[in-house]
Write an enzyme that holds these catalytic residues in place. Structure first.
Site, PDB file in Angstrom:
ATOM      1  N   TYR A  98      -3.708   0.568  -2.251  1.00  0.00           N
ATOM      2  CA  TYR A  98      -4.786   1.394  -1.525  1.00  0.00           C
ATOM      3  C   TYR A  98      -3.880   2.072  -0.602  1.00  0.00           C
ATOM      4  O   TYR A  98      -2.813   1.922  -0.160  1.00  0.00           O
ATOM      5  CB  TYR A  98      -5.718   0.086  -1.003  1.00  0.00           C
ATOM      6  CG  TYR A  98      -4.777  -0.910   0.117  1.00  0.00           C
ATOM      7  CD1 TYR A  98      -4.716  -0.311   1.121  1.00  0.00           C
ATOM      8  CD2 TYR A  98      -4.126  -1.867  -0.572  1.00  0.00           C
ATOM      9  CE1 TYR A  98      -3.739  -1.405   2.350  1.00  0.00           C
ATOM     10  CE2 TYR A  98      -3.358  -2.838   0.355  1.00  0.00           C
ATOM     11  CZ  TYR A  98      -3.289  -2.412   1.644  1.00  0.00           C
ATOM     12  OH  TYR A  98      -2.612  -3.599   2.668  1.00  0.00           O
ATOM     13  N   SER A 140       0.717  -1.212   0.012  1.00  0.00           N
ATOM     14  CA  SER A 140       0.051   0.212  -0.027  1.00  0.00           C
ATOM     15  C   SER A 140       0.867   1.379   0.016  1.00  0.00           C
ATOM     16  O   SER A 140       2.100   1.212  -0.232  1.00  0.00           O
ATOM     17  CB  SER A 140      -0.931   0.182   1.035  1.00  0.00           C
ATOM     18  OG  SER A 140      -0.098   0.170   2.354  1.00  0.00           O
TER      19      SER A 140
END
Length: 121
Positions: A58, A25
């Site tokens: 993300y 991420s």
């Protein structure tokens, strides 16, 4: 019909850390996330101005006020500390929703401080 539009953008962020050992991420200062309405664990597209890489991941919220942008896990291979990146979040809208829509966009200085909202066209 649904169409995909830019919803949020953080322009010219500077990578502050690259952590290959993390699961994955990008970590972003929570205050900056809130300014452009990006939520924890939301999918984002990242474009690295230094090496041309473009990738999806993300978001994990970082400490508010930290100004951090940390590439974690495999994304750590896509950039290094000091690289300039642009973070994009998109949304799908019906044709009727588009007319009055304006994306939330901020531009950052070299220390990841907001210097101005970028006016929407």
């Amino acid at each position: 019909m649904l169409r995909c539009f830019l919803r949020s953008k953080i322009h010219m962020a500077t990578v502050t850390e690259s952590n290959l050992a993390y699961e994955g991420s990008i970590t972003i200062d929570k205050e900056l996330m809130d300014m452009v309405d990006i939520l924890p664990y939301e999918q984002v597209m990242i474009s690295n101005l230094n090496n041309g890489e473009r990738f999806e991941t993300y978001v994990i919220p970082g400490k508010p006020g930290s100004k951090e942008f940390c590439l974690n896990g495999p994304t750590a291979r896509k950039g290094v500390v000091g690289d300039k990146i642009i973070i994009f979040a998109y949304c799908y809208m019906e044709d009727g929703e588009v007319k009055d829509f304006k994306p939330k966009i901020i531009k950052l200085d070299e220390k990841n401080n907001p210097i101005s909202p970028i006016p929407s066209p």
